[in-house]
Design an enzyme around this catalytic site. Structure first.
Site, PDB file in Angstrom:
ATOM      1  N   ASP A 215      -0.964   9.633  -4.099  1.00 51.15           N
ATOM      2  CA  ASP A 215      -1.544   8.682  -3.151  1.00 51.15           C
ATOM      3  C   ASP A 215      -0.649   8.604  -1.916  1.00 51.15           C
ATOM      4  O   ASP A 215       0.325   9.358  -1.790  1.00 51.15           O
ATOM      5  CB  ASP A 215      -1.757   7.311  -3.810  1.00 51.15           C
ATOM      6  CG  ASP A 215      -0.466   6.713  -4.342  1.00 51.15           C
ATOM      7  OD1 ASP A 215       0.461   6.503  -3.542  1.00 51.15           O
ATOM      8  OD2 ASP A 215      -0.374   6.446  -5.563  1.00 51.15           O
TER       9      ASP A 215
ATOM     10  N   HIS B  27      -4.176   2.178  -6.725  1.00 52.97           N
ATOM     11  CA  HIS B  27      -3.869   3.595  -6.567  1.00 52.97           C
ATOM     12  C   HIS B  27      -4.382   4.380  -7.772  1.00 52.97           C
ATOM     13  O   HIS B  27      -4.939   5.471  -7.625  1.00 52.97           O
ATOM     14  CB  HIS B  27      -2.354   3.813  -6.448  1.00 52.97           C
ATOM     15  CG  HIS B  27      -1.737   3.081  -5.305  1.00 52.97           C
ATOM     16  ND1 HIS B  27      -0.411   2.716  -5.278  1.00 52.97           N
ATOM     17  CD2 HIS B  27      -2.270   2.634  -4.143  1.00 52.97           C
ATOM     18  CE1 HIS B  27      -0.157   2.078  -4.149  1.00 52.97           C
ATOM     19  NE2 HIS B  27      -1.259   2.013  -3.446  1.00 52.97           N
TER      20      HIS B  27
END
Length: 329
Positions: free
Chosen positions: A118, A21
Site C-alpha cells: 500500500d 489497508h
C-alpha cells in the site's frame, strides 16, 4: 533460481497496519486468485497488538492465499504523541530483516512475479529490487490522491509555508481545486516526522512498475485522463476498483445502532429525536434527497458496470495479470 513454466505465478502482498489497508488488498488478492489463477502470500507486520480481526479475515480466504506474520516490532522508544502515520511506516521499516528472509524463501520456492504494497510500504522497494521482482503499489483511496502524491515533492519545494496558509487553492490536472486546509492531516504539519516520511514515500512512487487504484474510470474520468496523458517519468496507472469488502449479512448490526435510539431529554438543550427524524425525512423525501439518491444509483450502476465481465476495471486488472504472468517464465 531458475523457474519452469509449470509453476503458477505467485504474488507477495505486504500491507502496513490498518484494516483500511488490508481489506482492499485482500479483495485484490481474491480477484487475482479467482479470475487469473495466481497464488498469493500475505506478509504481515505487527507491533504486538492483538491481530484477531486480521487473522479472522486472512484465515477465511481461499487455499491459494496464505499468510505469514513477521515478529512484532517495538515502539517503546517513540513519544506518546507520535502520529499514526509514523508508526505505520516504522512498522515496516523495523521489519525489513525478517521481511527480506521471508521474501528470499518465496523467491527460491515459488515463481514470484510481483510484490504489492500500500502507499506506506515504500521501504519494501529495496527488497523487491534486490531480488529483481516487480514492485506495485495499491492506492486504497481514490485517484485524486495519486495525482496529489505525484505532485507532492514539487509542492514541498515550491512552498515554505504551511499548506493551510497557501493563498490560492491547489490545482491538480483533472481534479477539482483543493484549498490547503483541506489537504490530508499528515500534510498539515510540515515539521512533523509524519510529513517527512510522507515525502519519502511520495518520492519513491515513481519507482514502481505500476500503480493500482481503488477507483474506476466513470467515477473520476478527469483524473483518469490526466494520469494517462501525463505519464512521462511515472509508472502506468491501473484503475481496478472498487475493491470493497461485502458483508455476508446485508442487514444492520443492531448492536451498533443504539446511537440512533438514544433517549433525549427535550429540556436539556439537545435536539429532540422527533426533530432529527423530521429533518432526515425532509432530506430524503425532498428535492435534494431525490437528487442524492439518483446520483448514488448512478454511481452504483457505474461501479457494477466497471466490475462486470467487460467492465473497465475488470479489463484493467486483466492487463495487470497478463503483465505479471509473463514475468520470470
Amino acid at each position: 533460481m531458475e523457474h519452469t513454466g509449470e509453476k503458477p505465478p505467485h504474488i507477495a502482498i505486504v500491507p502496513t497496519p490498518g484494516m483500511g489497508h488490508l481489506i482492499p488488498l485482500v479483495e485484490l488478492a481474491n480477484r487475482l486468485v479467482l479470475h487469473h489463477h495466481f497464488f498469493v502470500t500475505f506478509i504481515i507486520t505487527t507491533d504486538g497488538s492483538p491481530m484477531k480481526p486480521q487473522k479472522s479475515i486472512l484465515e477465511a480466504l481461499p487455499d491459494a492465499i496464505s499468510s505469514i506474520f513477521l515478529p512484532p516490532v517495538s515502539f517503546d522508544d517513540l513519544p506518546e504523541d507520535v502520529k499514526i502515520e509514523t508508526r505505520i511506516v516504522l512498522s515496516l521499516e523495523r521489519s525489513l530483516h525478517p521481511l527480506r528472509d521471508t521474501f528470499k524463501v518465496l523467491v527460491e520456492s515459488t515463481r514470484l512475479v510481483a510484490l504489492v504494497v500500500d502507499v506506506f510500504g515504500m521501504d519494501a522497494f529495496d527488497v523487491a529490487e534486490e531480488f529483481n521482482v516487480p514492485f506495485y503499489i495499491l492506492f486504497t483511496t481514490n485517484a485524486m490522491v495519486v495525482s496529489l502524491s505525484f505532485y507532492l515533492p514539487e509542492l514541498d519545494e515550491s512552498f515554505s509555508c504551511e499548506y493551510r496558509d497557501m493563498p490560492e487553492p491547489l490545482k491538480l490536472p483533472g481534479c477539482v481545486p483543493v484549498h490547503g486546509i483541506d489537504l490530508p492531516d499528515p500534510m498539515q504539519h510540515r515539521k512533523n516526522e509524519a510529513y517527512k516520511r510522507l515525502i519519502f514515500c511520495a518520492k519513491r512512487y515513481s519507482l514502481a512498475a505500476g500503480i493500482l487504484v481503488n477507483s474506476f474510470i466513470d467515477l473520476e474520468p478527469g483524473v483518469y485522463k490526466a494520469l494517462k496523458e501525463g505519464r512521462e517519468g511515472k509508472p502506468q496507472v491501473f484503475f481496478v476498483g472498487p475493491l470493497i469488502h461485502s458483508s455476508s449479512d446485508g442487514g444492520v448490526d443492531e448492536s451498533k445502532s443504539e446511537c440512533l435510539r438514544v433517549k433525549v431529554d427535550d429540556n436539556n438543550g439537545l435536539v429532540g429525536r422527533k426533530d432529527i427524524a423530521s429533518y432526515a425525512r425532509g432530506l430524503i423525501e425532498g428535492q435534494e434527497g431525490k437528487l442524492l439518491k439518483s446520483k448514488m444509483k448512478e454511481l452504483k450502476d457505474a461501479a457494477e458496470k466497471a466490475l462486470s465481465i467487460d467492465g473497465s476495471s475488470t479489463k484493467s486488472l486483466a492487463e495487470v495479470a497478463q503483465i505479471l504472468q509473463r514475468h520470470n517464465k
